[in-house]
Motif scaffolding. Structure first.
Motif, PDB file in Angstrom:
ATOM      1  N   ARG A 105      -0.068   2.825   8.579  1.00 62.13           N
ATOM      2  CA  ARG A 105       0.129   1.378   8.696  1.00 62.13           C
ATOM      3  C   ARG A 105      -0.151   0.855  10.093  1.00 62.13           C
ATOM      4  NH1 ARG A 105       5.104  -0.534   7.955  1.00 62.13           N
ATOM      5  NH2 ARG A 105       6.077   1.434   8.422  1.00 62.13           N
ATOM      6  N   ILE A 106      -0.797   1.673  10.950  1.00 64.58           N
ATOM      7  CA  ILE A 106      -0.910   1.236  12.356  1.00 64.58           C
ATOM      8  C   ILE A 106      -1.723  -0.060  12.487  1.00 64.58           C
ATOM      9  CG2 ILE A 106      -2.899   2.699  13.009  1.00 64.58           C
ATOM     10  CD1 ILE A 106      -1.392   3.048  15.757  1.00 64.58           C
ATOM     11  N   ASP A 107      -2.745  -0.230  11.670  1.00 63.28           N
ATOM     12  CA  ASP A 107      -3.546  -1.458  11.789  1.00 63.28           C
ATOM     13  C   ASP A 107      -2.703  -2.684  11.456  1.00 63.28           C
ATOM     14  OD1 ASP A 107      -5.808  -0.150  12.623  1.00 63.28           O
ATOM     15  OD2 ASP A 107      -6.561   0.161  10.582  1.00 63.28           O
ATOM     16  N   GLU A 108      -1.896  -2.526  10.415  1.00 63.80           N
ATOM     17  CA  GLU A 108      -1.017  -3.625  10.017  1.00 63.80           C
ATOM     18  C   GLU A 108       0.013  -3.911  11.123  1.00 63.80           C
ATOM     19  OE1 GLU A 108       1.157  -2.577   6.471  1.00 63.80           O
ATOM     20  OE2 GLU A 108       2.727  -4.019   6.990  1.00 63.80           O
ATOM     21  N   ILE A 109       0.547  -2.828  11.726  1.00 58.25           N
ATOM     22  CA  ILE A 109       1.542  -2.979  12.788  1.00 58.25           C
ATOM     23  C   ILE A 109       0.920  -3.701  13.990  1.00 58.25           C
ATOM     24  CG2 ILE A 109       2.885  -1.671  14.502  1.00 58.25           C
ATOM     25  CD1 ILE A 109       3.423   0.389  12.181  1.00 58.25           C
ATOM     26  N   LEU A 110      -0.298  -3.306  14.350  1.00 63.44           N
ATOM     27  CA  LEU A 110      -0.964  -3.942  15.498  1.00 63.44           C
ATOM     28  C   LEU A 110      -1.298  -5.397  15.190  1.00 63.44           C
ATOM     29  CD1 LEU A 110      -3.293  -1.036  16.697  1.00 63.44           C
ATOM     30  CD2 LEU A 110      -1.174  -1.834  17.759  1.00 63.44           C
ATOM     31  N   TYR A 111      -1.680  -5.657  13.945  1.00 66.57           N
ATOM     32  CA  TYR A 111      -1.984  -7.034  13.552  1.00 66.57           C
ATOM     33  C   TYR A 111      -0.740  -7.911  13.661  1.00 66.57           C
ATOM     34  CZ  TYR A 111      -2.674 -11.044  10.511  1.00 66.57           C
ATOM     35  OH  TYR A 111      -2.709 -12.314  10.028  1.00 66.57           O
TER      36      TYR A 111
END
Ligand SMILES: *Cc1c(COP(=O)(O)O)cnc(C)c1O
Length: 477
Positions: free
Chosen positions: A352-358
Motif C-alpha cells: 500500500r505504499i503508493d496509496e500511503i504516499l498519495y
C-alpha cells in the motif's frame, strides 16, 4: 439519563431494542429485580442474535447468561476507566456496593489529533496469522526474503538485508564498509540520535556538519570542508522526508574516495533527480519503526547494489556464522535479524505504499491551503530535483513565536505538535563532535521547527479543525 440506560434482565429483545432506541447510546444495562447489574447489551449483540435466527420476543437472558460484562466500582479514578475504553467498550457501568448501577462512564468524543498513527488495514493481519498458523514466527520464514526482495526492488537496488531496526542498519552498514576506530564519519548536526550513535558504536569519530537553510539537510559545502585524510564515510540524512542534494554529495564522495551511507529512515519513496533515495550511496539504510512512512513495528533494512557487501552484512547480521560451516565463526557478528512476523507486516505495508504516499501528499495540500493564510508558518520547501514524502508534516515558525507555549496550548486542545530534533552538538554527550560556531543553521532550524499531526485516516475537515485550533492558539500567544 441513567434510568434510560437500564432495562430489566427479564426483558425481551424487542423491549431492549426500544430502550436503546430511546437512549440513543447503542447500549443498555440489564438489571435484576433487586437492582443488581447483570450485564451490558449492545445493539450489536441484539443484531447478531436476530441475524442468527432468534425472534424478537425471546428473553435477553439467553444472551446474558453466557458471558460476563465489564463493570467498575463507582469512584474508580478516571485514568483507570480510560484504560478500559477501547473500540469495543465505549461505555462502562459504575456499580455501588450493592452491585447496582449507580452511574456510567463514557469517553467523550473530544477532538484528538496525534502526531502520527499506524494504519494496519491492509493484509497485515492475514499475513501475521499466516506466520502463526504455520509456526514461522522467528527470523526464518518466507516473508523475510519476500520483504527484502520487494523493498529493494521498490527502491531500485539489487540487494536488501532486513534487520531489527534502523539504528542497527546504520551500524551494520558502517561495519561492513570497514569503518572503525581511527576513522572519521561526517554527518549532519540536525538528525535523530540513531545516526550518530551508530557511528559511535564502531569506535569511529563522528564529525558534525551544518545543514542547508532551505532543505534542512546536510550542506554539501560543509561536508566538503570537513573532509580530512581520515574521512572514511559520510551519512546524508533525508530529513523529514526531504531528499539531500545527492548529486553534489556523490560527486564529492567519489573524488575523495569516501563511502556514502544514506540514512533514509524518514524518506521511503522520496526522490532525487527522478530516482528514489536509498539507491545512491554504497549502502543505504531505512527504519520501519511505528511512526515511519511504512512500518514493521520495529525493523530496518540495508540496501546495496554490491553483492559482496550484501553477503558480508548477511553473515554479520547472523552472529558472523560461517556459511560453509554451521556454528563456526570467523568474526564477531551480531544478532540483528528481523522476524518473519515483522516482515509479514512489512510486505502488507509495502503493498500500500503508493496509496500511503498519495494520502500524505494530499494532507500536505490540505495543510498548504490553510496554512498559507496563517502567515507565521513556513512550510518545508519544494526544491528543484527533489521530491519530498512529507514524513511528519514539518514547518518553521517565525522566530517571535513562543514555540513551547504554542505546543502546550495546542496540546490542551487536542492537537499534538512536536518540536524538531535538538542539534546534536548541544547535547553534552555529543558536544565534542562539533563546534557551535560551525553549526548556526542547524541550531536555528532546531529552535523554530515543528511537526504537525499527519494522520492518514483524517479527512480534510479534520485538518481544517487542526488548522483552526493552531490559528486560534497563535492569535492568543
Ligand atoms: C528513526 C530514525 C533512525 C533510527 O531508526 P530506529 O528504527 O528507530 O532505530 C535513524 N535515523 C533517523 C533520521 C531516524 O528518523
Amino acid at each position: 439519563m441513567l434510568e434510560q440506560m437500564c432495562c430489566s434482565s427479564d426483558s425481551t429483545i424487542l423491549q431492549v431494542l426500544k430502550v436503546i432506541d430511546t437512549n440513543t447510546r447503542g447500549i443498555a444495562f440489564a438489571v435484576a429485580e433487586d437492582g443488581r447489574f447483570v450485564g451490558t447489551l449492545t445493539d450489536g449483540d441484539l443484531r447478531r442474535a436476530f441475524i442468527s435466527g432468534v425472534s424478537l420476543d425471546t428473553p435477553v437472558s439467553i444472551l446474558l447468561g453466557a458471558r460476563t460484562s465489564l463493570a467498575m466500582p463507582i469512584g474508580t479514578p478516571v485514568n483507570e476507566l480510560i484504560k478500559k475504553i477501547s473500540n469495543k467498550i465505549k461505555i462502562i457501568p459504575l456499580l455501588d456496593e450493592q452491585q447496582r448501577v449507580a452511574d456510567y462512564f463514557e469517553m467523550k468524543a473530544e477532538f484528538h489529533a496525534p502526531i502520527a498513527t499506524t494504519e494496519l488495514n491492509g493484509n497485515e493481519m492475514a499475513y501475521v496469522m499466516e506466520c502463526i498458523s504455520t509456526n514461522w514466527i522467528s527470523s526464518q520464514g518466507s516473508f523475510v526474503k519476500q520483504f527484502e526482495d520487494e523493498f529493494s526492488t521498490y527502491i531500485g537496488t539489487r540487494n536488501g538485508v532486513a534487520v531489527s531496526n534502523g539504528t542497527v542498519a546504520l551500524h551494520l552498514a558502517l561495519v561492513a564498509l570497514g569503518v572503525g576506530s581511527g576513522d572519521e564519519v561526517i554527518l549532519p548536526d540536525l538528525t535523530f540520535v540513531g545516526t550518530i550513535n551508530a557511528v559511535l558504536y564502531t569506535g569511529a569519530t563522528p564529525v558534525l556538519v551544518d545543514v542547508e537553510e532551505q532543505s534542512w539537510c546536510i550542506d554539501p559545502s560543509a561536508f566538503e570542508r570537513a573532509i580530512t585524510p581520515r574521512t572514511k564515510a559520510v551519512i546524508p540524512v533525508h530529513l523529514y522526508g526531504q531528499p539531500c542534494d545527492m548529486g553534489q554529495i556523490m560527486a564529492l564522495a567519489n573524488v575523495h574516495n569516501i563511502s556514502v551511507i544514506e540514512d533514509c529512515a524518514e524518506a521511503h519513496g522520496a526522490e532525487y533527480s527522478g530516482r528514489k533515495v536509498g539507491g545512491f550511496g554504497h549502502i543505504n539504510c531505512f527504519s520501519f519503526f511505528g511512526n515511519k512512512i511504512i512500518t514493521t513495528g520495529e525493523g530496518g533494512i540495508c540496501l546495496t547494489d554490491d553483492e559482496n557487501l550484501a553477503e558480508k552484512m548477511r553473515v554479520l547480521r547472523d552472529h558472523g556464522m560461517s556459511k560453509e560451516r554451521r556454528y563456526w565463526h570467523d568474526e564477531i557478528g551480531f544478532n540483528y535479524r528481523l522476524t518473519n512476523l515483522q516482515a509479514a507486516i512489512g510486505v502488507a505495508q509495502l503493498e500500500r505504499i503508493d496509496e500511503i504516499l498519495y494520502k500524505r501528499e494530499r494532507i500536505r495540500e490540505w495543510y498548504q491551503d490553510g496554512l498559507e493564510k496563517c502567515k507565521v508558518l513556513k512550510m518545508q520547501e519544494r526544491l528543484p530535483l527533489r521530491k519530498s514524502v512529507n514524513w511528519l508534516f514539518s514547518c518553521l515558525l517565525q522566530e517571535r513565536i513562543d514555540r513551547d507555549e504554542l505546543i502546550s496550548k495546542a496540546k490542551s486542545k487536542g492537537v499534538d505538535i512536536r518540536p524538531f530534533f535538538f542539534p546534536l552538538h548541544e547535547m553534552p554527550i555529543y558536544s565534542q563532535y562539533g563546534r557551535a560556531e560551525d553549526l548556526p543553521v542547524s541550531k536555528k532550524l532546531s529552535s523554530i521547527g515543528i511537526s504537525l499531526p499527519t494522520v492518514l485516516s483524517f479527512s480534510e475537515e479534520n485538518y481544517n479543525t487542526i488548522m483552526q485550533i493552531i490559528t486560534e492558539v497563535i492569535e492568543e500567544l
